[in-house]
Design an enzyme around this catalytic site. Structure first.
Site, PDB file in Angstrom:
ATOM      1  N   LYS A   1      42.978  41.465  58.779  1.00  0.00           N
ATOM      2  CA  LYS A   1      41.871  41.364  58.083  1.00  0.00           C
ATOM      3  C   LYS A   1      40.741  40.270  58.733  1.00  0.00           C
ATOM      4  O   LYS A   1      41.083  39.820  59.586  1.00  0.00           O
ATOM      5  CB  LYS A   1      42.157  40.533  56.619  1.00  0.00           C
ATOM      6  CG  LYS A   1      41.189  40.684  55.392  1.00  0.00           C
ATOM      7  CD  LYS A   1      41.833  41.830  54.717  1.00  0.00           C
ATOM      8  CE  LYS A   1      40.824  41.876  53.597  1.00  0.00           C
ATOM      9  NZ  LYS A   1      41.429  42.954  52.491  1.00  0.00           N
TER      10      LYS A   1
ATOM     11  N   GLY B   1      36.129  40.491  37.155  1.00  0.00           N
ATOM     12  CA  GLY B   1      35.453  41.045  38.451  1.00  0.00           C
ATOM     13  C   GLY B   1      35.552  42.561  38.021  1.00  0.00           C
ATOM     14  O   GLY B   1      36.312  43.332  38.153  1.00  0.00           O
ATOM     15  N   VAL B   2      33.939  42.928  37.806  1.00  0.00           N
ATOM     16  CA  VAL B   2      33.854  44.395  37.674  1.00  0.00           C
ATOM     17  C   VAL B   2      33.030  44.866  38.694  1.00  0.00           C
ATOM     18  O   VAL B   2      31.859  45.233  38.682  1.00  0.00           O
ATOM     19  CB  VAL B   2      33.382  44.732  36.339  1.00  0.00           C
ATOM     20  CG1 VAL B   2      34.360  44.549  35.361  1.00  0.00           C
ATOM     21  CG2 VAL B   2      32.127  43.510  35.842  1.00  0.00           C
ATOM     22  N   GLY B   3      33.486  44.674  39.764  1.00  0.00           N
ATOM     23  CA  GLY B   3      32.844  45.137  41.097  1.00  0.00           C
ATOM     24  C   GLY B   3      33.304  46.638  41.510  1.00  0.00           C
ATOM     25  O   GLY B   3      33.482  47.343  40.615  1.00  0.00           O
TER      26      GLY B   3
HETATM   27  P1  NAD Z   1      33.439  43.261  44.978  1.00  0.00           P
HETATM   28  O1  NAD Z   1      32.826  42.337  45.690  1.00  0.00           O
HETATM   29  O2  NAD Z   1      32.752  44.897  44.977  1.00  0.00           O
HETATM   30  O3  NAD Z   1      33.843  42.949  43.318  1.00  0.00           O
HETATM   31  C1  NAD Z   1      34.283  41.727  43.035  1.00  0.00           C
HETATM   32  C2  NAD Z   1      33.647  41.211  41.739  1.00  0.00           C
HETATM   33  O4  NAD Z   1      34.252  39.801  41.460  1.00  0.00           O
HETATM   34  C3  NAD Z   1      32.089  41.079  41.893  1.00  0.00           C
HETATM   35  O5  NAD Z   1      31.379  41.767  40.827  1.00  0.00           O
HETATM   36  C4  NAD Z   1      31.949  39.562  41.760  1.00  0.00           C
HETATM   37  O6  NAD Z   1      30.778  39.197  41.151  1.00  0.00           O
HETATM   38  C5  NAD Z   1      33.007  39.210  40.929  1.00  0.00           C
HETATM   39  N1  NAD Z   1      33.628  37.685  40.837  1.00  0.00           N
HETATM   40  C6  NAD Z   1      33.434  36.758  41.915  1.00  0.00           C
HETATM   41  N2  NAD Z   1      34.012  35.763  41.625  1.00  0.00           N
HETATM   42  C7  NAD Z   1      34.218  35.825  40.288  1.00  0.00           C
HETATM   43  C8  NAD Z   1      34.761  34.805  39.310  1.00  0.00           C
HETATM   44  N3  NAD Z   1      35.005  33.711  39.742  1.00  0.00           N
HETATM   45  N4  NAD Z   1      34.908  35.438  38.048  1.00  0.00           N
HETATM   46  C9  NAD Z   1      34.485  36.650  37.637  1.00  0.00           C
HETATM   47  N5  NAD Z   1      34.106  37.383  38.665  1.00  0.00           N
HETATM   48  C10 NAD Z   1      33.901  37.169  39.866  1.00  0.00           C
HETATM   49  O7  NAD Z   1      35.158  43.521  45.418  1.00  0.00           O
HETATM   50  P2  NAD Z   1      36.096  44.552  45.431  1.00  0.00           P
HETATM   51  O8  NAD Z   1      36.212  45.680  46.525  1.00  0.00           O
HETATM   52  O9  NAD Z   1      35.928  45.430  43.934  1.00  0.00           O
HETATM   53  O10 NAD Z   1      37.489  43.951  45.385  1.00  0.00           O
HETATM   54  C11 NAD Z   1      37.784  43.190  44.090  1.00  0.00           C
HETATM   55  C12 NAD Z   1      39.226  42.553  44.725  1.00  0.00           C
HETATM   56  O11 NAD Z   1      40.029  43.359  44.969  1.00  0.00           O
HETATM   57  C13 NAD Z   1      39.233  41.473  45.940  1.00  0.00           C
HETATM   58  O12 NAD Z   1      40.086  40.392  45.895  1.00  0.00           O
HETATM   59  C14 NAD Z   1      39.713  42.487  46.985  1.00  0.00           C
HETATM   60  O13 NAD Z   1      39.969  41.754  48.333  1.00  0.00           O
HETATM   61  C15 NAD Z   1      40.898  43.278  46.368  1.00  0.00           C
HETATM   62  N6  NAD Z   1      40.919  44.714  46.916  1.00  0.00           N
HETATM   63  C16 NAD Z   1      39.953  45.576  47.029  1.00  0.00           C
HETATM   64  C17 NAD Z   1      40.338  47.035  47.468  1.00  0.00           C
HETATM   65  C18 NAD Z   1      39.219  47.775  47.806  1.00  0.00           C
HETATM   66  O14 NAD Z   1      39.595  49.108  47.948  1.00  0.00           O
HETATM   67  N7  NAD Z   1      37.774  47.516  47.464  1.00  0.00           N
HETATM   68  C19 NAD Z   1      41.414  47.027  48.039  1.00  0.00           C
HETATM   69  C20 NAD Z   1      42.646  46.103  48.041  1.00  0.00           C
HETATM   70  C21 NAD Z   1      42.163  44.835  47.043  1.00  0.00           C
END
Ligand code: NAD
Length: 356
Positions: free
Chosen positions: A82, A181-183
């Site tokens: 990573k 977290g709604v990313g």
């Molecule tokens: P992203 O950056 O698109 O979304 C993360 C969201 O969390 C953002 O909208 C951010 O504003 C929000 N956030 C941050 N801190 C916060 C808090 N304290 N309270 C509420 N919301 C908060 O990231 P993502 O790609 O959606 O990934 C989310 C999680 O899933 C991460 O931990 C990532 O490592 C994990 N993950 C992602 C993937 C993938 O395919 N993208 C795969 C495996 C694991």
């Protein structure tokens, strides 16, 4: 006293940690390669405004170890790695990604990158201009695109496995589910949950993300202060890690924790045991969120087939049941059982490697 970086590397058993610095672009990155017994270390690149360099290194070390277990338990021929970039995501530029791509290239394929928090398919496209050791590149370039929908779908399948284990049915109708977290991943997960009839609550620190999610779905928005005070059946962490800790565990009212965030347990053993004692069913994070890795892994090996990946992602349902059974049979937490299963596969393949 905080544990030194080398003590952390020793304890977590990393193979290699690379510090990248470039004064022209301001790039400061850490690439952590945990274990390559099963194959090249594949794991995303996260960009985050860390409060200290030490925090960034610790994050890279913990995340890369999780990737080793994620690949191993998912039956993939990939190792764990990573990378994190220290900085404000709003300062991203083509130069930064291309410089970073050159660093990735210098590792000759030992590390393969992809998307993570605050990185996109466009960023991967820039990295691809400098190295072929990048996945999750856009569809129009022949890549598999954003892995998030697959991560979200796998998490949804995992949530159904948890519901089945706890309540005897996959049916999520009327279940109250908090998505933190709604990313990228969280939004797709909310779509699945709403379609399945769940009553969904969402929480994010980014108003734009909340609005986007609310427009597309019937959901209730809660503030971070209200989040743990809201009574729900399932808590789905989909933001940053370490949200299950000494402070939050006493506040938890849910019966299930199942979400996509990496490193959800602040201290794996202590907090894994604390939620088990509280009677909460926990889906090991690196198992339930492996869908995205399955997708980019197929791209890395040039065997991409969407139907096959989708079927593999659906396998998360059965794999979780396997872990629940193993944990019960061996009297351990679900997290410990999942780690044990992953380590057993790495050890077995390691022995074959030694023979060859
Ligand atoms: P992203 O950056 O698109 O979304 C993360 C969201 O969390 C953002 O909208 C951010 O504003 C929000 N956030 C941050 N801190 C916060 C808090 N304290 N309270 C509420 N919301 C908060 O990231 P993502 O790609 O959606 O990934 C989310 C999680 O899933 C991460 O931990 C990532 O490592 C994990 N993950 C992602 C993937 C993938 O395919 N993208 C795969 C495996 C694991």
């Amino acid at each position: 006293m905080k544990e030194s970086i080398f003590d952390q590397i020793e304890r977590l058993e990393h193979e290699q940690v690379v510090l990248c610095n470039d004064k022209h672009t301001g790039l400061k990155a850490i690439i952590a390669i945990h274990d390559t017994t099963l194959g090249p270390a594949l794991g995303g690149t996260r960009m985050w405004n860390y409060s200290s360099h030490e925090d960034a290194i610790t994050d890279a070390l913990r995340l890369s170890r999780g990737m080793t277990y994620k690949a191993a338990i998912s039956g993939l021929n990939l190792g764990g790695g990573k990378a994190v970039i220290i900085g404000d995501p709003s300062t991203k530029s083509e130069e930064l990604w291309r410089r970073y791509g050159k660093f990735v290239n210098s590792l000759n394929g030992k590390y393969i990158t992809a998307e993570d928090v605050n990185t996109s398919t466009k960023d991967m496209e820039y990295i691809h201009m400098e190295t072929k050791h990048v996945t999750g590149i856009p569809h129009y370039m022949g890549g598999s695109g954003d892995p998030s929908p697959f991560t979200a779908y796998g998490t949804f399948c995992g949530i159904k496995a948890c519901a089945n284990k706890r309540w005897g049915s996959d049916d999520l109708t009327g279940k109250k589910i908090m998505v933190q977290g709604v990313g990228h991943v969280g939004q797709y997960l909310v779509d699945h949950l709403c379609k399945a009839g769940a009553e969904v609550f969402i929480c994010d620190i980014n108003d734009t993300k909340l609005k986007e999610t609310k427009v597309a779905n019937k959901v209730t928005v809660v503030t971070p202060e209200e989040m743990f005070k809201t009574a729900v059946d399932i808590y789905a962490p989909c933001a940053m890690g370490e949200t299950i800790n000494d402070e939050t565990i006493p506040q938890l009212t849910c019966e299930i924790i199942a979400g996509a965030a990496n490193n959800q347990l602040k201290v794996e053993k202590t907090h894994g045991e604390a939620i088990k004692e509280k009677g909460i069913l926990y889906a090991p994070d690196f198992l339930i969120n492996a869908g995205g890795l399955m997708n980019v892994g197929a791209e890395a090996y040039n065997v991409y087939n969407k139907d096959k990946v989708t079927a593999d992602v659906e396998g998360i349902y059965d794999r979780l049941h396997m872990i629940f059974n193993k944990a019960e049979a061996e009297g351990m937490t679900n997290q410990a059982a999942a780690i044990k299963m992953a380590e057993e596969r790495i050890a077995a393949v390691g022995k074959i490697n030694a023979v060859l």
